[in-house]
Design a protein around this motif. Structure first.
Motif, PDB file in Angstrom:
ATOM      1  N   VAL A   6       0.946  -1.200  -0.148  1.00 49.54           N
ATOM      2  CA  VAL A   6      -0.128   0.195   0.108  1.00 49.54           C
ATOM      3  C   VAL A   6       0.761   1.296   0.050  1.00 49.54           C
ATOM      4  O   VAL A   6       1.828   1.375   0.681  1.00 49.54           O
ATOM      5  CB  VAL A   6      -1.063  -0.103   1.308  1.00 49.54           C
ATOM      6  N   GLY A   7       0.540   2.249  -0.918  1.00 55.71           N
ATOM      7  CA  GLY A   7       1.176   3.615  -0.985  1.00 55.71           C
ATOM      8  C   GLY A   7       2.529   3.338  -1.314  1.00 55.71           C
ATOM      9  O   GLY A   7       3.390   4.216  -1.198  1.00 55.71           O
ATOM     10  N   SER A 341       3.760  -4.748  -6.080  1.00 56.63           N
ATOM     11  CA  SER A 341       2.802  -5.818  -6.288  1.00 56.63           C
ATOM     12  C   SER A 341       3.360  -7.163  -5.852  1.00 56.63           C
ATOM     13  O   SER A 341       4.561  -7.359  -5.996  1.00 56.63           O
ATOM     14  CB  SER A 341       2.522  -5.654  -7.619  1.00 56.63           C
ATOM     15  N   ARG A 356      -5.614  -3.554 -11.212  1.00 55.56           N
ATOM     16  CA  ARG A 356      -5.769  -2.543 -10.063  1.00 55.56           C
ATOM     17  C   ARG A 356      -6.239  -1.081 -10.845  1.00 55.56           C
ATOM     18  O   ARG A 356      -6.696  -0.038 -10.097  1.00 55.56           O
ATOM     19  CB  ARG A 356      -4.547  -2.229  -9.315  1.00 55.56           C
ATOM     20  N   THR A 358      -4.868   2.340 -13.460  1.00 60.02           N
ATOM     21  CA  THR A 358      -3.582   2.961 -13.659  1.00 60.02           C
ATOM     22  C   THR A 358      -3.854   4.356 -12.759  1.00 60.02           C
ATOM     23  O   THR A 358      -3.065   5.433 -13.090  1.00 60.02           O
ATOM     24  CB  THR A 358      -3.402   3.293 -14.967  1.00 60.02           C
ATOM     25  N   ASP A 359      -4.559   4.338 -11.741  1.00 61.35           N
ATOM     26  CA  ASP A 359      -4.829   5.614 -11.131  1.00 61.35           C
ATOM     27  C   ASP A 359      -3.850   6.076 -10.164  1.00 61.35           C
ATOM     28  O   ASP A 359      -3.430   7.142  -9.831  1.00 61.35           O
ATOM     29  CB  ASP A 359      -6.131   5.749 -10.223  1.00 61.35           C
ATOM     30  N   SER A 360      -3.127   4.863  -9.338  1.00 62.25           N
ATOM     31  CA  SER A 360      -2.029   5.201  -8.310  1.00 62.25           C
ATOM     32  C   SER A 360      -0.826   5.501  -9.405  1.00 62.25           C
ATOM     33  O   SER A 360      -0.572   4.984 -10.649  1.00 62.25           O
ATOM     34  CB  SER A 360      -1.946   3.849  -7.518  1.00 62.25           C
ATOM     35  N   GLU A 361       0.276   6.352  -8.668  1.00 58.91           N
ATOM     36  CA  GLU A 361       1.554   6.429  -9.255  1.00 58.91           C
ATOM     37  C   GLU A 361       2.434   5.073  -9.525  1.00 58.91           C
ATOM     38  O   GLU A 361       2.926   4.969 -10.660  1.00 58.91           O
ATOM     39  CB  GLU A 361       2.373   7.134  -8.319  1.00 58.91           C
ATOM     40  N   ASP A 363       1.047   2.194 -10.211  1.00 61.91           N
ATOM     41  CA  ASP A 363       0.298   1.354 -11.463  1.00 61.91           C
ATOM     42  C   ASP A 363       0.549   2.320 -12.922  1.00 61.91           C
ATOM     43  O   ASP A 363       0.749   1.207 -13.876  1.00 61.91           O
ATOM     44  CB  ASP A 363      -1.161   0.998 -11.067  1.00 61.91           C
ATOM     45  N   ALA A 403      -3.898  12.044 -13.433  1.00 55.68           N
ATOM     46  CA  ALA A 403      -3.674  11.160 -12.461  1.00 55.68           C
ATOM     47  C   ALA A 403      -2.469  10.308 -12.644  1.00 55.68           C
ATOM     48  O   ALA A 403      -1.832   9.738 -11.757  1.00 55.68           O
ATOM     49  CB  ALA A 403      -4.818  10.248 -12.310  1.00 55.68           C
ATOM     50  N   THR A 404      -2.113  10.055 -13.871  1.00 63.84           N
ATOM     51  CA  THR A 404      -1.022   9.161 -14.292  1.00 63.84           C
ATOM     52  C   THR A 404       0.353   9.844 -14.587  1.00 63.84           C
ATOM     53  O   THR A 404       1.338   9.244 -15.108  1.00 63.84           O
ATOM     54  CB  THR A 404      -1.752   8.444 -15.585  1.00 63.84           C
TER      55      THR A 404
END
Ligand code: SF4
Length: 493
Positions: A6-7, A341, A356, A358-361, A363, A403-404
């Motif tokens: 996470v994070g 991951s 998951r 592609t919103d998180s840094e 991913d 976001a990406t």
């Protein structure tokens, strides 16, 4: 509790830390080169390898195309054989189902077979929060769990640890979890394996609940299949009274005949063995033999979204052999943790952003965690064109907006001690980000090509002694394009 992902920061940031660790790079280099050489030998023994690879690809594609039908077939067959089937849309639902099932038995501990699906959903952490302790029984998973660590390889989760570190973890942590490590434990493989065996044996004999995944589910009979090398899986699958299996919906193969293909390609691709030491199969429950209660949790968790993507869906063919990790130059240098991951390496770079989003840094950065050399595609036993999916996902990331943003550039810096390499990379980065300078440099190189040395001077001499330096063309490609195509589509500029 094991650490979680996470994070996690974006891949370049996480990788930068890893490539500075020269011990880690050394461990990974040694391990991946050893496994890849053995795999190549094992594969070369099979004359019809190309046909097996094609068959595996076709079987998986056919199954994915008719997945709805095969899932219903599995449910009917498992139910008819005395099992109970549950459907989990996401990780939260799967964790709730399993936690409730364990709680209903009145038990507060479970033994686990190595399972990527349960790692993907963070089952151990969810069970821990509910007061249930999960014991990993695969040797490498045990090392990761005792070390409060994270897995860094699909098949060898503790590939980043050396023998000395494992001895230290066993000596320090085993007593917290059960039987302590033997007095005077050394770092010889036999002693470490014996310490793990003794530690785990009491858990196998005590546990009333087992939790597993499955490598395959045979639709025609509703049979689950686990292949493994240590025998811990066989213990977990047969000794407990209740068995709960969490399985991704893409693990289905239609028939036993289809299974035969993968039982040939998986062991050679993963451990370079001709066949797995232990292949366990079970169909529902059997009176007087094995668990009396069997639950199958079928997990989606982003798989139907992946299936909807015409290019990306081929990632669902993956049989988790890890051959692509072992040949990947990026994985070899960055290690598994940087991928943020449980699925590291090339397959992780295309699977995680699809499961998951592609919103998180992290991913958004994964599709760039590759040089696109294609080695992963060459070794994949189900012919997943990973470079094709990477490029496709880059397109998705770029179109994804702010976001990406973090993922658009991957800058892998070499470890300390490689000053020349670092300087060369900096110079390349400087030139490649200035098109005018690059163009002028290319023209200059073309005009002076007759004077270019065939070997490098100074410290570069040894490097160029075993290589042919590429000849600079008489005219740069951009100028040629401009001259012959007139820059009509602007490609030359
Ligand atoms: S993508 Fe192919 S090579 Fe990589 S783990 Fe999956 S099946 Fe093996």
């Amino acid at each position: 509790m094991s650490g979680t992902f996470v994070g996690m920061p974006a891949f370049p940031e996480a990788a930068r830390e890893a490539v500075r660790d020269t011990t880690l790079r050394g461990n990974l280099r040694h391990a991946t080169h050893t496994i890849r050489a053995k795999r190549a030998k094992a594969v070369a023994e099979v004359e019809d390898w190309a046909e097996l690879r094609e068959a595996g690809k076709r079987i998986k594609d056919h199954t994915l195309r008719h997945l709805d039908r095969y899932l219903e077939q599995v449910e009917a067959a498992v139910t008819a054989a005395g099992g109970v089937v549950h459907w989990a849309a996401d990780a939260e639902e799967a964790n709730r189902i399993v936690t409730d099932l364990v709680k209903a038995t009145g038990e507060s501990e479970v033994v686990k077979v190595k399972s990527m699906a349960t790692q993907e959903i963070g089952l151990n952490e969810a069970l821990e929060a509910a007061g249930v302790r999960a014991y990993e029984t695969d040797l490498a998973e045990l090392i990761v769990q005792l070390g409060k660590d994270r897995p860094s390889h699909i098949l060898v989760p503790a590939i980043h640890r050396n023998r000395g570190e494992i001895r230290e973890i066993f000596t320090r942590e085993m007593s917290e979890w059960g039987r302590p490590a033997p007095e005077g434990l050394t770092d010889t493989p036999a002693e470490l394996a014996e310490a793990a065996r003794l530690h785990l044996r009491e858990k196998f004999l005590r546990a009333k609940v087992g939790v597993s995944g499955a490598n395959f589910v045979v639709a025609e009979t509703g049979t689950l299949v686990v292949v493994e090398s240590e025998g811990n899986g066989r213990m977990c699958l047969t000794l407990p009274e209740t068995l709960i299996s969490v399985v991704g919906i893409e693990k289905i193969v239609p028939t036993w005949r289809d299974l035969e293909v993968f039982l040939q390609t998986l062991p050679r691709s993963s451990t370079a063995e001709r066949m797995n030491p232990y292949t366990s199969t079970w169909t529902g429950t059997t009176d007087g033999d094995g668990p009396r209660v069997f639950h199958l949790v079928l997990l989606d968790n982003g798989r139907t979204d992946t299936l909807a993507d015409e290019v990306g869906r081929q990632a669902l063919r993956c049989i988790r052999c890890s051959a692509c990790l072992n040949v990947c130059p990026v994985y070899e240098r960055a290690g598994g943790h940087a991928y943020g991951s449980v699925y590291p390496g090339p397959i992780g770079a295309i699977l995680s952003p699809q499961l998951r989003g592609t919103d998180s840094e992290i991913d958004a950065s994964l599709p760039y965690a590759s040089s696109l050399c294609g080695a992963c595609y060459e070794v994949c036993p189900v012919a997943i064109d990973i470079p094709e999916v990477l490029v496709h996902l880059r397109e998705r990331v770029v179109q994804g907006g702010p976001a990406t943003r973090a993922g658009n550039r991957v800058v892998l810096r070499p470890a300390k001690g490689h000053a020349a390499e670092r300087a060369a990379m900096r110079a390349a980065q400087w030139a490649f980000t200035r098109p005018g300078v690059l163009r002028a440099g290319q023209r200059m190189a073309s005009r002076t090509r007759r004077f270019h040395p065939r070997t490098l001077p100074g410290p570069g001499r040894a490097w160029s002694a075993g290589r042919d330096l590429p000849r600079v063309p008489a005219e740069p490609f951009r100028d040629w394009w401009q001259r012959t195509r007139g820059g009509k589509d602007g490609a030359a500029e």
